[in-house]
Design a protein around this motif. Structure first.
Motif, short mmCIF file in Angstrom:
data_model
loop_
_atom_site.label_atom_id
_atom_site.label_comp_id
_atom_site.label_asym_id
_atom_site.label_seq_id
_atom_site.Cartn_x
_atom_site.Cartn_y
_atom_site.Cartn_z
N THR A 115 4.49 -19.73 -3.76
CA THR A 115 3.99 -18.35 -3.70
C THR A 115 2.83 -18.30 -2.73
N CYS A 116 2.82 -17.29 -1.86
CA CYS A 116 1.77 -17.13 -0.87
C CYS A 116 0.51 -16.58 -1.54
N ASP A 117 -0.66 -17.12 -1.18
CA ASP A 117 -1.93 -16.64 -1.74
C ASP A 117 -2.37 -15.33 -1.10
N LYS A 118 -1.93 -15.04 0.11
CA LYS A 118 -2.35 -13.81 0.80
C LYS A 118 -1.57 -12.59 0.33
N CYS A 119 -0.24 -12.70 0.41
CA CYS A 119 0.56 -11.51 0.11
C CYS A 119 1.27 -11.59 -1.24
N LYS A 120 1.15 -12.69 -1.95
CA LYS A 120 1.74 -12.91 -3.26
C LYS A 120 3.26 -12.86 -3.26
N CYS A 153 2.19 -17.50 6.44
CA CYS A 153 2.33 -16.07 6.15
C CYS A 153 2.27 -15.28 7.46
N LYS A 154 3.18 -14.34 7.62
CA LYS A 154 3.24 -13.51 8.82
C LYS A 154 2.80 -12.09 8.50
N GLY A 155 2.07 -11.92 7.43
CA GLY A 155 1.59 -10.59 7.05
C GLY A 155 2.73 -9.68 6.63
N GLN A 156 3.55 -10.15 5.73
CA GLN A 156 4.74 -9.43 5.33
C GLN A 156 4.42 -8.31 4.34
N GLY A 157 3.16 -8.06 4.12
CA GLY A 157 2.77 -6.98 3.20
C GLY A 157 2.79 -7.46 1.77
N SER A 188 -2.14 -7.74 -2.08
CA SER A 188 -3.50 -8.15 -1.70
C SER A 188 -3.60 -8.39 -0.19
N GLN A 189 -3.02 -7.51 0.63
CA GLN A 189 -3.04 -7.65 2.07
C GLN A 189 -4.44 -7.37 2.62
N ASP A 190 -5.26 -6.60 1.93
CA ASP A 190 -6.57 -6.20 2.44
C ASP A 190 -7.66 -7.20 2.09
N ARG A 191 -7.33 -8.39 1.66
CA ARG A 191 -8.31 -9.38 1.20
C ARG A 191 -9.18 -9.89 2.33
N ALA A 192 -8.70 -10.26 3.45
CA ALA A 192 -9.48 -10.88 4.51
C ALA A 192 -10.10 -9.82 5.32
#
Length: 144
Positions: free
Chosen positions: A119-124, A133-137, A140-144
């Motif tokens: 599981t990705c920590d950025k986009c879950k 992660c390629k920012g797939q939405g 929690s996309q607004d974290r960084a």
């Protein structure tokens, strides 16, 4: 099964000179029933107290130091072999016991990741990690 145990015991008796428990029980039974066989006669002479006393009856005088040792007539000097670093990763200094190895899959040890999805920590989202992660939405996309 009993015959196999007795044969193993007899083989051990032949190798070490110490009789197994089956032979000792048989000897004591023979002595208790009036046989003129002494059970101690079945043990090898090297395990007798008299042999031990004879071996340690003389005294060994120690030498006070290396200065009093006799000089060796060997013409060559013996040196240890050259040390070279072994190839590969060095082994751990401490080897784990069987109890520690069996606890690995328990609560205290590491769990196996086999059969689990990442599981990705950025986009879950599942199927990739935060490094790929390629920012797939996601939530929690607004974290960084």
């Amino acid at each position: 099964m009993c015959c196999l145990v007795v044969e193993i015991g007899i083989r051990q008796w032949e190798l070490t000179g110490i009789p197994c428990k089956h032979v000792v029980a048989t000897n004591w039974n023979m002595a208790a029933n009036g046989s003129d066989v002494v059970p101690e006669s079945w043990v090898d002479n090297s395990y007798r107290l008299s042999t031990w006393k004879e071996m340690y009856s003389f005294k060994i005088e120690p030498i006070n130091g290396s200065m009093l040792w006799e000089k060796d007539n060997c013409p060559t000097t013996l040196v240890p072999p050259n040390h070279h670093k072994q190839v590969g990763r060095p082994k751990k200094k401490r080897r784990k016991t069987t109890e520690e190895l069996s606890q690995r899959s328990g609560d205290n040890g590491k769990m196996s990741r086999k059969g689990k999805t990442v599981t990705c920590d950025k986009c879950k989202n599942k199927g990739h990690n935060s490094r790929t992660c390629k920012g797939q939405g996601g939530p929690s996309q607004d974290r960084a």
